[in-house]
Design a protein around this motif. Structure first.
Motif, PDB file in Angstrom:
ATOM      1  N   SER A  67      34.654  43.552  29.006  1.00  0.00           N
ATOM      2  CA  SER A  67      35.718  43.693  30.001  1.00  0.00           C
ATOM      3  C   SER A  67      35.464  42.778  31.192  1.00  0.00           C
ATOM      4  O   SER A  67      36.382  42.150  31.709  1.00  0.00           O
ATOM      5  CB  SER A  67      35.829  45.136  30.484  1.00  0.00           C
ATOM      6  N   GLU A  68      34.205  42.708  31.618  1.00  0.00           N
ATOM      7  CA  GLU A  68      33.861  41.801  32.713  1.00  0.00           C
ATOM      8  C   GLU A  68      34.116  40.357  32.299  1.00  0.00           C
ATOM      9  O   GLU A  68      34.604  39.548  33.091  1.00  0.00           O
ATOM     10  CB  GLU A  68      32.396  41.989  33.118  1.00  0.00           C
ATOM     11  N   GLY A  69      33.798  40.029  31.047  1.00  0.00           N
ATOM     12  CA  GLY A  69      34.048  38.682  30.544  1.00  0.00           C
ATOM     13  C   GLY A  69      35.530  38.353  30.552  1.00  0.00           C
ATOM     14  O   GLY A  69      35.932  37.246  30.914  1.00  0.00           O
ATOM     15  N   ILE A  70      36.362  39.312  30.178  1.00  0.00           N
ATOM     16  CA  ILE A  70      37.813  39.109  30.211  1.00  0.00           C
ATOM     17  C   ILE A  70      38.265  38.911  31.644  1.00  0.00           C
ATOM     18  O   ILE A  70      39.060  38.027  31.939  1.00  0.00           O
ATOM     19  CB  ILE A  70      38.547  40.295  29.549  1.00  0.00           C
ATOM     20  N   MET A  71      37.746  39.732  32.544  1.00  0.00           N
ATOM     21  CA  MET A  71      38.103  39.586  33.963  1.00  0.00           C
ATOM     22  C   MET A  71      37.745  38.187  34.445  1.00  0.00           C
ATOM     23  O   MET A  71      38.531  37.542  35.122  1.00  0.00           O
ATOM     24  CB  MET A  71      37.358  40.616  34.813  1.00  0.00           C
ATOM     25  N   ASN A  72      36.555  37.703  34.083  1.00  0.00           N
ATOM     26  CA  ASN A  72      36.121  36.372  34.515  1.00  0.00           C
ATOM     27  C   ASN A  72      36.985  35.280  33.893  1.00  0.00           C
ATOM     28  O   ASN A  72      37.338  34.320  34.557  1.00  0.00           O
ATOM     29  CB  ASN A  72      34.652  36.142  34.176  1.00  0.00           C
ATOM     30  N   SER A  73      37.339  35.434  32.627  1.00  0.00           N
ATOM     31  CA  SER A  73      38.118  34.395  31.956  1.00  0.00           C
ATOM     32  C   SER A  73      39.558  34.349  32.455  1.00  0.00           C
ATOM     33  O   SER A  73      40.209  33.318  32.374  1.00  0.00           O
ATOM     34  CB  SER A  73      38.108  34.599  30.443  1.00  0.00           C
ATOM     35  N   THR A  74      40.053  35.463  32.980  1.00  0.00           N
ATOM     36  CA  THR A  74      41.420  35.459  33.503  1.00  0.00           C
ATOM     37  C   THR A  74      41.456  35.104  34.973  1.00  0.00           C
ATOM     38  O   THR A  74      42.522  35.056  35.574  1.00  0.00           O
ATOM     39  CB  THR A  74      42.092  36.837  33.316  1.00  0.00           C
ATOM     40  N   GLY A  75      40.291  34.860  35.571  1.00  0.00           N
ATOM     41  CA  GLY A  75      40.275  34.535  36.996  1.00  0.00           C
ATOM     42  C   GLY A  75      40.207  35.779  37.859  1.00  0.00           C
ATOM     43  O   GLY A  75      40.278  35.689  39.070  1.00  0.00           O
ATOM     44  N   LEU A 100      51.449  31.242  28.560  1.00  0.00           N
ATOM     45  CA  LEU A 100      50.420  32.260  28.698  1.00  0.00           C
ATOM     46  C   LEU A 100      50.458  32.693  30.157  1.00  0.00           C
ATOM     47  O   LEU A 100      50.179  31.892  31.051  1.00  0.00           O
ATOM     48  CB  LEU A 100      49.039  31.716  28.337  1.00  0.00           C
ATOM     49  N   VAL A 101      50.822  33.947  30.392  1.00  0.00           N
ATOM     50  CA  VAL A 101      50.956  34.476  31.750  1.00  0.00           C
ATOM     51  C   VAL A 101      49.845  35.493  31.968  1.00  0.00           C
ATOM     52  O   VAL A 101      49.662  36.408  31.158  1.00  0.00           O
ATOM     53  CB  VAL A 101      52.327  35.160  31.954  1.00  0.00           C
ATOM     54  N   ARG A 102      49.112  35.319  33.062  1.00  0.00           N
ATOM     55  CA  ARG A 102      48.054  36.268  33.425  1.00  0.00           C
ATOM     56  C   ARG A 102      48.318  36.779  34.831  1.00  0.00           C
ATOM     57  O   ARG A 102      48.548  35.988  35.743  1.00  0.00           O
ATOM     58  CB  ARG A 102      46.689  35.606  33.369  1.00  0.00           C
ATOM     59  N   VAL A 103      48.268  38.096  34.963  1.00  0.00           N
ATOM     60  CA  VAL A 103      48.410  38.742  36.267  1.00  0.00           C
ATOM     61  C   VAL A 103      47.224  39.684  36.403  1.00  0.00           C
ATOM     62  O   VAL A 103      46.945  40.472  35.494  1.00  0.00           O
ATOM     63  CB  VAL A 103      49.726  39.548  36.372  1.00  0.00           C
ATOM     64  N   CYS A 104      46.505  39.593  37.521  1.00  0.00           N
ATOM     65  CA  CYS A 104      45.368  40.487  37.695  1.00  0.00           C
ATOM     66  C   CYS A 104      45.177  40.841  39.160  1.00  0.00           C
ATOM     67  O   CYS A 104      45.567  40.109  40.060  1.00  0.00           O
ATOM     68  CB  CYS A 104      44.101  39.878  37.120  1.00  0.00           C
ATOM     69  N   SER A 105      44.616  42.023  39.336  1.00  0.00           N
ATOM     70  CA  SER A 105      44.328  42.534  40.668  1.00  0.00           C
ATOM     71  C   SER A 105      43.126  43.459  40.565  1.00  0.00           C
ATOM     72  O   SER A 105      42.884  44.055  39.509  1.00  0.00           O
ATOM     73  CB  SER A 105      45.535  43.313  41.200  1.00  0.00           C
ATOM     74  N   GLU A 106      42.406  43.602  41.654  1.00  0.00           N
ATOM     75  CA  GLU A 106      41.255  44.502  41.659  1.00  0.00           C
ATOM     76  C   GLU A 106      41.682  45.956  41.806  1.00  0.00           C
ATOM     77  O   GLU A 106      40.862  46.848  41.673  1.00  0.00           O
ATOM     78  CB  GLU A 106      40.281  44.105  42.768  1.00  0.00           C
ATOM     79  N   GLU A 107      42.956  46.205  42.068  1.00  0.00           N
ATOM     80  CA  GLU A 107      43.469  47.575  42.142  1.00  0.00           C
ATOM     81  C   GLU A 107      44.296  47.858  40.899  1.00  0.00           C
ATOM     82  O   GLU A 107      44.750  46.942  40.216  1.00  0.00           O
ATOM     83  CB  GLU A 107      44.316  47.759  43.398  1.00  0.00           C
ATOM     84  N   SER A 108      44.574  49.139  40.625  1.00  0.00           N
ATOM     85  CA  SER A 108      45.289  49.493  39.405  1.00  0.00           C
ATOM     86  C   SER A 108      46.784  49.177  39.464  1.00  0.00           C
ATOM     87  O   SER A 108      47.415  48.976  38.446  1.00  0.00           O
ATOM     88  CB  SER A 108      45.088  50.975  39.081  1.00  0.00           C
ATOM     89  N   CYS A 109      47.402  49.106  40.627  1.00  0.00           N
ATOM     90  CA  CYS A 109      48.788  48.660  40.818  1.00  0.00           C
ATOM     91  C   CYS A 109      49.799  49.462  39.997  1.00  0.00           C
ATOM     92  O   CYS A 109      50.507  48.916  39.147  1.00  0.00           O
ATOM     93  CB  CYS A 109      48.927  47.169  40.507  1.00  0.00           C
ATOM     94  N   GLN A 110      49.872  50.731  40.264  1.00  0.00           N
ATOM     95  CA  GLN A 110      50.780  51.612  39.533  1.00  0.00           C
ATOM     96  C   GLN A 110      52.227  51.122  39.640  1.00  0.00           C
ATOM     97  O   GLN A 110      52.740  50.898  40.728  1.00  0.00           O
ATOM     98  CB  GLN A 110      50.680  53.033  40.076  1.00  0.00           C
ATOM     99  N   ALA A 132      47.350  44.668  28.198  1.00  0.00           N
ATOM    100  CA  ALA A 132      47.377  45.156  29.580  1.00  0.00           C
ATOM    101  C   ALA A 132      46.334  46.237  29.790  1.00  0.00           C
ATOM    102  O   ALA A 132      46.032  47.009  28.885  1.00  0.00           O
ATOM    103  CB  ALA A 132      48.758  45.709  29.910  1.00  0.00           C
ATOM    104  N   SER A 133      45.815  46.274  31.001  1.00  0.00           N
ATOM    105  CA  SER A 133      44.917  47.338  31.427  1.00  0.00           C
ATOM    106  C   SER A 133      45.293  47.702  32.852  1.00  0.00           C
ATOM    107  O   SER A 133      45.410  46.830  33.713  1.00  0.00           O
ATOM    108  CB  SER A 133      43.466  46.872  31.378  1.00  0.00           C
TER     109      SER A 133
END
Length: 182
Positions: A67-75, A100-110, A132-133
């Protein structure tokens, strides 16, 4: 109903057979558990169960590492200073056919997932594959293509603008919800 002595013996024998079958059944399950978890001990229930518990713990650690690896690979790294940029991060890469669209945040973003998917629908981006997670943080990875009507005019900038707009709308609506709850 009273049983005679012969009937009682027969019932006792049947009970013993059932007990032995149950033990054999349990032993088969233990052997299976030992083989699944690559346990080196044989026959010792405690050792097999402890080995299985260690195996599960190791698997959990591997999942966290992946999971950490995925987080790192998605920026989406923990080194990203979230406090300086409170918005989820968006990247859009052009593929041979689609994006390829990537959206990420350190919060869960309900609620953000729905907003982003609605944005895709609005611009006519068909989602071919998505992952998605939304548990401890927000991670979305989508492979999508434009529909037949707008495939020629759609570009990465248009997709990124639509997703960014969806995030802004989500941020405004979620800030109103939190103000109402205060």
């Amino acid at each position: 109903m009273k049983l005679n002595l012969d009937q009682e013996k027969m019932v006792s024998r049947e009970k013993m057979k059932m007990i032995k079958r149950g033990r054999l059944h349990d032993q088969n399950h233990l052997q299976l558990l030992g083989s699944i978890t690559n346990s080196t001990t044989t026959g010792n229930k405690t050792s097999i169960v402890m080995g299985a518990a260690k195996y599960i713990k190791d698997l959990k650690h591997k999942v966290e590492t992946l999971s950490e690896g995925i987080m790192n690979s998605t920026g989406c790294t923990s080194t990203t200073n979230y406090h300086q940029n409170p918005y989820p991060m968006v990247t859009v890469n052009t593929l041979e056919k689609g994006f390829l669209v990537r959206v990420c945040s350190e919060e869960s973003c309900q609620g953000l997932l729905v907003s982003v998917l609605e944005a895709f629908e609005d611009i006519g981006l068909n989602v071919l594959q998505a992952r998605a997670s939304c548990t401890n943080n927000f991670q979305l990875e989508v492979i999508g293509v434009g529909n037949e009507e707008n495939e020629e005019i759609m570009d990465a900038q248009m997709v990124k603008w639509a997703v960014s707009k969806a995030i802004n709308n989500w941020t405004e609506s979620s800030s109103h919800v939190s103000e109402d709850q205060d």
